[in-house]
Design a protein around this motif. Sequence first.
Motif, PDB file in Angstrom:
ATOM      1  N   LYS A   1      -7.553   0.492   1.565  1.00 46.15           N
ATOM      2  CA  LYS A   1      -8.840   0.433   0.879  1.00 46.15           C
ATOM      3  C   LYS A   1      -9.471   1.820   0.809  1.00 46.15           C
ATOM      4  O   LYS A   1      -9.916   2.258  -0.255  1.00 46.15           O
ATOM      5  N   GLU A   2      -9.490   2.514   1.910  1.00 47.30           N
ATOM      6  CA  GLU A   2     -10.073   3.852   1.954  1.00 47.30           C
ATOM      7  C   GLU A   2      -9.346   4.805   1.012  1.00 47.30           C
ATOM      8  O   GLU A   2      -9.963   5.609   0.324  1.00 47.30           O
ATOM      9  N   LYS A   3      -8.021   4.710   0.973  1.00 44.94           N
ATOM     10  CA  LYS A   3      -7.218   5.570   0.101  1.00 44.94           C
ATOM     11  C   LYS A   3      -7.549   5.312  -1.373  1.00 44.94           C
ATOM     12  O   LYS A   3      -7.692   6.241  -2.165  1.00 44.94           O
TER      13      LYS A   3
ATOM     14  N   GLU B   1     -11.054   6.677  -2.099  1.00 51.78           N
ATOM     15  CA  GLU B   1     -10.998   8.146  -2.137  1.00 51.78           C
ATOM     16  C   GLU B   1     -10.388   8.639  -3.449  1.00 51.78           C
ATOM     17  O   GLU B   1     -10.723   9.723  -3.921  1.00 51.78           O
TER      18      GLU B   1
END
Length: 65
Positions: free
Chosen positions: A29-31, A34
């Motif tokens: 999710k963070e990737k 970002e």
Amino acid sequence: ATKAIRENEGEGKYVPIIALTADVIAGVKEKLLEAGMDDYIVKPIDFVVLRGVLKKYLPKEKVKG
């Protein structure tokens, strides 16, 4: 693709980008966020979740119910 879309957005022209992925590994999710995506949905598709995400990004006048 996300980078190209973001680079070509003009003033006042924002394109919501929602990823569809089967990858539920921690950190994905963070990737995606970002990378410039706004949200994500995991497969298999849960239509309640899909509806919620679409309602989140569609203009209010385009959403029924």
